[in-house]
Design a protein around this motif. Structure first.
Motif, PDB file in Angstrom:
ATOM      1  N   GLU A  30       1.066  -1.363  -0.030  1.00  0.00           N
ATOM      2  CA  GLU A  30       0.045  -0.076   0.491  1.00  0.00           C
ATOM      3  C   GLU A  30       0.867   1.294   0.485  1.00  0.00           C
ATOM      4  OE1 GLU A  30      -2.854   0.870  -0.413  1.00  0.00           O
ATOM      5  OE2 GLU A  30      -4.684  -1.360   0.178  1.00  0.00           O
ATOM      6  N   ALA A  31       2.141   1.656   0.575  1.00  0.00           N
ATOM      7  CA  ALA A  31       2.414   2.644   0.648  1.00  0.00           C
ATOM      8  C   ALA A  31       2.797   3.108  -0.430  1.00  0.00           C
ATOM      9  CB  ALA A  31       3.552   1.919   1.954  1.00  0.00           C
ATOM     10  N   PHE A  32       3.338   1.964  -1.469  1.00  0.00           N
ATOM     11  CA  PHE A  32       4.533   2.189  -2.558  1.00  0.00           C
ATOM     12  C   PHE A  32       4.206   2.841  -3.247  1.00  0.00           C
ATOM     13  CE2 PHE A  32       6.838  -0.853  -0.061  1.00  0.00           C
ATOM     14  CZ  PHE A  32       8.023  -0.588   0.109  1.00  0.00           C
ATOM     15  N   ALA A  33       2.096   2.000  -3.395  1.00  0.00           N
ATOM     16  CA  ALA A  33       1.237   1.875  -4.432  1.00  0.00           C
ATOM     17  C   ALA A  33       0.955   3.729  -4.258  1.00  0.00           C
ATOM     18  CB  ALA A  33       0.194   1.334  -4.205  1.00  0.00           C
ATOM     19  N   SER A  34       0.745   4.577  -3.215  1.00  0.00           N
ATOM     20  CA  SER A  34       0.412   5.454  -2.968  1.00  0.00           C
ATOM     21  C   SER A  34       2.084   6.432  -2.538  1.00  0.00           C
ATOM     22  CB  SER A  34      -0.058   5.370  -1.822  1.00  0.00           C
ATOM     23  OG  SER A  34       0.730   4.689  -0.068  1.00  0.00           O
ATOM     24  N   LYS A  35       2.651   5.465  -3.296  1.00  0.00           N
ATOM     25  CA  LYS A  35       3.981   6.482  -3.523  1.00  0.00           C
ATOM     26  C   LYS A  35       4.262   7.003  -2.178  1.00  0.00           C
ATOM     27  CE  LYS A  35       2.499   7.791  -7.973  1.00  0.00           C
ATOM     28  NZ  LYS A  35       1.168   7.343  -8.361  1.00  0.00           N
ATOM     29  N   GLN A  36       3.894   6.318  -0.943  1.00  0.00           N
ATOM     30  CA  GLN A  36       4.961   6.969   0.197  1.00  0.00           C
ATOM     31  C   GLN A  36       6.413   6.447  -0.025  1.00  0.00           C
ATOM     32  OE1 GLN A  36       2.394   5.636   3.768  1.00  0.00           O
ATOM     33  NE2 GLN A  36       1.092   5.605   2.291  1.00  0.00           N
ATOM     34  N   LYS A  37       6.813   4.992  -0.269  1.00  0.00           N
ATOM     35  CA  LYS A  37       7.677   4.888  -0.536  1.00  0.00           C
ATOM     36  C   LYS A  37       7.723   4.320  -1.988  1.00  0.00           C
ATOM     37  CE  LYS A  37       7.965   1.988   2.669  1.00  0.00           C
ATOM     38  NZ  LYS A  37       7.995   0.470   4.025  1.00  0.00           N
ATOM     39  N   ILE A  38       8.712   3.649  -2.662  1.00  0.00           N
ATOM     40  CA  ILE A  38       9.545   3.735  -3.610  1.00  0.00           C
ATOM     41  C   ILE A  38      10.491   2.621  -3.800  1.00  0.00           C
ATOM     42  CG2 ILE A  38       9.524   5.456  -5.753  1.00  0.00           C
ATOM     43  CD1 ILE A  38      11.940   5.909  -5.238  1.00  0.00           C
ATOM     44  N   THR A  39      10.149   1.368  -4.303  1.00  0.00           N
ATOM     45  CA  THR A  39      11.257   0.693  -4.462  1.00  0.00           C
ATOM     46  C   THR A  39      10.988  -0.155  -6.003  1.00  0.00           C
ATOM     47  OG1 THR A  39      10.979  -2.414  -4.264  1.00  0.00           O
ATOM     48  CG2 THR A  39       8.741  -1.438  -4.761  1.00  0.00           C
ATOM     49  N   LYS A 321      10.890  -9.100  -0.961  1.00  0.00           N
ATOM     50  CA  LYS A 321      12.131  -8.715  -2.080  1.00  0.00           C
ATOM     51  C   LYS A 321      12.042  -6.888  -1.172  1.00  0.00           C
ATOM     52  CE  LYS A 321      14.734 -12.430  -3.554  1.00  0.00           C
ATOM     53  NZ  LYS A 321      15.144 -12.868  -4.698  1.00  0.00           N
ATOM     54  N   ILE A 322      10.954  -6.845  -1.422  1.00  0.00           N
ATOM     55  CA  ILE A 322      10.356  -5.894  -1.645  1.00  0.00           C
ATOM     56  C   ILE A 322      11.364  -4.636  -1.042  1.00  0.00           C
ATOM     57  CG2 ILE A 322       7.909  -3.858  -2.019  1.00  0.00           C
ATOM     58  CD1 ILE A 322       7.804  -6.433  -3.409  1.00  0.00           C
ATOM     59  N   GLU A 323      11.235  -4.495  -0.046  1.00  0.00           N
ATOM     60  CA  GLU A 323      12.032  -3.659   1.397  1.00  0.00           C
ATOM     61  C   GLU A 323      13.135  -3.234   1.102  1.00  0.00           C
ATOM     62  OE1 GLU A 323      10.686  -1.107   3.124  1.00  0.00           O
ATOM     63  OE2 GLU A 323       8.390  -2.081   3.559  1.00  0.00           O
ATOM     64  N   ASP A 324      14.128  -4.414   0.082  1.00  0.00           N
ATOM     65  CA  ASP A 324      15.854  -4.432  -0.013  1.00  0.00           C
ATOM     66  C   ASP A 324      15.995  -3.070  -0.527  1.00  0.00           C
ATOM     67  OD1 ASP A 324      15.464  -6.697   1.398  1.00  0.00           O
ATOM     68  OD2 ASP A 324      16.175  -8.225  -0.566  1.00  0.00           O
ATOM     69  N   THR A 325      15.064  -2.384  -1.420  1.00  0.00           N
ATOM     70  CA  THR A 325      15.402  -1.312  -2.958  1.00  0.00           C
ATOM     71  C   THR A 325      14.425  -0.197  -2.167  1.00  0.00           C
ATOM     72  OG1 THR A 325      14.601  -2.544  -4.024  1.00  0.00           O
ATOM     73  CG2 THR A 325      16.377  -3.203  -4.407  1.00  0.00           C
TER      74      THR A 325
END
Length: 337
Positions: A30-39, A321-325
């Motif tokens: 969710e945080a990546f879809a809402s652009k709070q974080k990127i991977t 592995k999502i959080e690795d980058t």
């Protein structure tokens, strides 16, 4: 179901444990879809996005989902821009394009076409809609939306009460949704359509065999009372022999705020797979519903991104592995409030 390295062609591949796993991965994204974080977990990977029918949400959300995971997207958006127009077979196309891609998403107007394509592909294929047959990713995002909306009122998918409204004969999103709902207990479905556009018998039998309580009616007001979800779908005019046949059903089952207020429970959620037909002779969901907080159609569309991200992550085996980058977003996201 073993997601890693496999096709996703039908909802029939899924059981409840598979759905729960997919939804858990989606929650984590969710945080990546809402652009709070990127991977950049799929950096270097290539999606072949092959759409041989018109599409807005499905095509762009699959592409955006892959981009949000760090991957690259290559697209074909019509038969005329590919060698299929020169007589090339789906099997030859699959052999070639799977050499250029790490995963392929395909939409095609013929029932069963994506299955045929997948049989010749050397990489995983996701069905983005094959004729009037199935649309598995739509059913998954619909179910994810239903679960999230129900949770606001402390309800669950078991004992769901839902009204399906419109073209149930040709609506592939409805077909896949019915299949996925057959996995849950004590589900009640009100199927609201003209006689000629009723749900196909094989899918109706699947619902009945699952123990679902199924009611068929042509009466909109009767069918939308005492339900948790109203799921409206447009007349699929592209599946009819001619536009005149489709026009006979356009506008027969239109929902507006006055009908909603008179017949629905206060928290009944309104959904639609989109596009909705907003032409005056159809207007299946009236614009006066915009102010209704239970209109979930745009929340539903947003959920398509995170669900499709989860599908890519699982099929390509990177869900751990999502959080690795992971890193913060370095641009302004959205409008100032």
């Amino acid at each position: 179901m073993d997601f890693s390295g496999n096709h996703i062609l039908s909802i029939d591949q899924f059981d409840r444990a598979d759905i729960e796993k997919l939804f858990s991965v989606a929650d984590n994204l969710e945080a990546f879809a809402s652009k709070q974080k990127i991977t950049r977990v799929l950096e270097g990977a290539i999606l072949g996005n092959m759409f041989f029918e018109p599409s807005t949400r499905t095509r762009i959300s699959f592409g955006a989902s892959f981009n949000l995971l760090g991957g690259n997207v290559r697209e074909i958006t019509e038969v005329g821009s590919s060698s299929l127009a020169k007589g090339e077979s789906l099997a030859d196309t699959a052999q070639v394009l799977s050499g250029y891609s790490d995963i392929i998403v395909m939409r095609h107007p013929e029932n069963g076409s994506v299955q045929k394509f997948a049989e010749a592909s050397r990489v995983p294929v996701i069905n983005a809609g094959d004729g009037s047959n199935e649309h598995p990713s739509q059913a998954l995002l619909d179910l994810y939306t239903i679960q999230k909306e129900l949770s606001q009122n402390n309800k669950s998918l078991d004992s769901l009460r839902i009204a399906l409204v419109g073209d149930l004969k040709y609506g592939r999103a409805v077909h896949s949704l019915c299949k996925i709902l057959s996995l849950y207990s004590n589900v009640k479905l009100n199927l609201i359509s003209p006689e000629e556009l009723k749900l196909p018998k094989d899918i109706l039998n699947q619902l009945n065999n699952s123990g679902a309580n199924v009611v068929q009616t042509e009466n909109l007001e009767e069918g939308i009372s005492e339900v948790d979800i109203i799921y409206v779908t447009r007349v699929q005019e592209e599946r009819f022999n001619n536009k005149q046949d489709a026009n006979k059903y356009r506008g027969l089952l239109s929902l507006n705020q006055s009908i909603y207020t008179a017949n629905c429970e206060p928290n009944t959620v309104i959904m639609h797979p989109l596009p909705r037909d907003s032409r005056s002779d159809a207007n299946e969901l009236d614009s006066d519903l915009y102010a209704n907080p239970n209109l979930a159609i745009f929340r539903q569309a947003d959920n398509g991104v995170v669900i499709r991200m989860a599908m890519f992550a699982l099929v390509l085996g990177v869900e751990e592995k999502i959080e690795d980058t992971s890193k913060p977003v370095n641009w302004k996201v959205g409008l100032n409030s």
